[in-house]
Design a protein around this motif. Structure first.
Motif, mmCIF file in Angstrom:
data_model
loop_
_atom_site.group_PDB
_atom_site.id
_atom_site.type_symbol
_atom_site.label_atom_id
_atom_site.label_comp_id
_atom_site.label_asym_id
_atom_site.label_seq_id
_atom_site.Cartn_x
_atom_site.Cartn_y
_atom_site.Cartn_z
ATOM 1 N N VAL A 93 76.072 44.828 50.966
ATOM 2 C CA VAL A 93 74.649 45.082 50.776
ATOM 3 C C VAL A 93 74.243 44.432 49.459
ATOM 4 O O VAL A 93 74.886 44.655 48.427
ATOM 5 C CB VAL A 93 74.367 46.604 50.749
ATOM 6 N N LEU A 94 73.218 43.607 49.488
ATOM 7 C CA LEU A 94 72.791 42.868 48.297
ATOM 8 C C LEU A 94 71.621 43.521 47.588
ATOM 9 O O LEU A 94 71.461 43.356 46.380
ATOM 10 C CB LEU A 94 72.417 41.434 48.682
ATOM 11 N N LEU A 95 70.793 44.253 48.336
ATOM 12 C CA LEU A 95 69.590 44.862 47.779
ATOM 13 C C LEU A 95 69.478 46.313 48.202
ATOM 14 O O LEU A 95 69.719 46.649 49.369
ATOM 15 C CB LEU A 95 68.340 44.125 48.274
ATOM 16 N N HIS A 96 69.088 47.167 47.262
ATOM 17 C CA HIS A 96 68.682 48.531 47.590
ATOM 18 C C HIS A 96 67.201 48.446 47.909
ATOM 19 O O HIS A 96 66.420 47.953 47.098
ATOM 20 C CB HIS A 96 68.884 49.479 46.401
ATOM 21 N N ARG A 97 66.821 48.916 49.087
ATOM 22 C CA ARG A 97 65.422 48.834 49.506
ATOM 23 C C ARG A 97 64.785 50.224 49.495
ATOM 24 O O ARG A 97 65.376 51.177 49.960
ATOM 25 C CB ARG A 97 65.334 48.267 50.910
ATOM 26 N N SER A 98 63.590 50.297 48.971
ATOM 27 C CA SER A 98 62.779 51.500 49.103
ATOM 28 C C SER A 98 61.377 51.047 49.454
ATOM 29 O O SER A 98 61.087 49.849 49.456
ATOM 30 C CB SER A 98 62.779 52.325 47.806
ATOM 31 N N THR A 99 60.505 51.979 49.730
ATOM 32 C CA THR A 99 59.137 51.597 50.083
ATOM 33 C C THR A 99 58.384 51.034 48.884
ATOM 34 O O THR A 99 57.388 50.336 49.051
ATOM 35 C CB THR A 99 58.358 52.796 50.651
ATOM 36 N N ARG A 100 58.867 51.306 47.694
ATOM 37 C CA ARG A 100 58.162 50.876 46.475
ATOM 38 C C ARG A 100 58.785 49.670 45.775
ATOM 39 O O ARG A 100 58.083 48.911 45.123
ATOM 40 C CB ARG A 100 58.094 52.037 45.491
ATOM 41 N N LYS A 101 60.111 49.532 45.863
ATOM 42 C CA LYS A 101 60.715 48.418 45.130
ATOM 43 C C LYS A 101 62.076 48.036 45.690
ATOM 44 O O LYS A 101 62.678 48.772 46.465
ATOM 45 C CB LYS A 101 60.846 48.751 43.652
#
Length: 72
Positions: free
Chosen positions: A47-55
């Motif tokens: 996994v390269l990015l932690h995704r959230s609805t904001r950032k």
């Protein structure tokens, strides 16, 4: 060649801070950008990015990949 495109998309996403902004810069749809990132993650097995609805934030693996792509 497709792998290089995915790496460039990844770098744009990190630089811009969002997939939507990267999509605008690259003249792609946000969905296509997201698909490129998912494919890159699948190819690398991390996994390269932690995704959230904001950032978006880099994972340790994402930071290492970015460091390898962008010389200091």
């Amino acid at each position: 060649m497709a792998h290089i495109k995915r790496l460039l998309v990844f770098a744009h996403v990190v630089e811009s801070g969002s997939m939507t902004a990267a999509a605008r810069q690259l003249e792609m749809t946000p969905s296509a950008v997201s698909q490129q990132i998912r494919q890159l993650e699948s190819e690398t097995g991390v996994v390269l990015l932690h995704r959230s609805t904001r950032k978006l934030t880099l994972t340790a693996a994402g930071g290492a990949l970015l460091a390898a792509l962008v010389p200091a």
